[in-house]
Design a protein around this motif. Structure first.
Motif, PDB file in Angstrom:
ATOM      1  N   TRP A   1       0.876  -1.161   0.000  1.00  0.00           N
ATOM      2  CA  TRP A   1       0.000   0.000   0.000  1.00  0.00           C
ATOM      3  C   TRP A   1       0.908   1.204   0.000  1.00  0.00           C
ATOM      4  O   TRP A   1       1.738   1.356   0.901  1.00  0.00           O
ATOM      5  CB  TRP A   1      -0.883   0.040   1.249  1.00  0.00           C
TER       6      TRP A   1
ATOM      7  N   TYR B   1      -6.424   3.234   5.790  1.00  0.00           N
ATOM      8  CA  TYR B   1      -6.837   3.656   4.451  1.00  0.00           C
ATOM      9  C   TYR B   1      -8.353   3.582   4.307  1.00  0.00           C
ATOM     10  O   TYR B   1      -8.998   4.507   3.804  1.00  0.00           O
ATOM     11  CB  TYR B   1      -6.141   2.806   3.395  1.00  0.00           C
TER      12      TYR B   1
ATOM     13  N   HIS C   1     -10.015   6.330   6.221  1.00  0.00           N
ATOM     14  CA  HIS C   1      -9.888   7.599   5.479  1.00  0.00           C
ATOM     15  C   HIS C   1     -10.973   7.683   4.402  1.00  0.00           C
ATOM     16  O   HIS C   1     -11.639   8.717   4.256  1.00  0.00           O
ATOM     17  CB  HIS C   1      -8.493   7.689   4.861  1.00  0.00           C
TER      18      HIS C   1
END
Length: 59
Positions: A16, A29, A32
């Motif tokens: 990632w 992630y 987010h």
């Protein structure tokens, strides 16, 4: 009235953002993206063993 969605596909991989993936990085992630209104619609496991996460949000 029908709700309209836009979709985003996240392909899980061993990296990632150029770093080795771990659960915490993936969670960060996804959190987010959730703050941007994305929610998990479905997850699919490919024959290669990778996983695609299909996210959606209302337009």
């Amino acid at each position: 009235m029908t709700t309209r969605y836009e979709y985003k596909v996240i392909k899980s991989s061993t990296k990632w953002f150029g770093m080795a993936a771990d659960r915490r990085a993936t969670e960060a992630y996804l959190n987010h993206l959730a703050q941007e209104g994305w929610e998990l619609d479905q997850a699919t496991i490919n024959w290669s063993g990778s996983t695609d996460l299909i996210l959606r949000r209302s337009r």
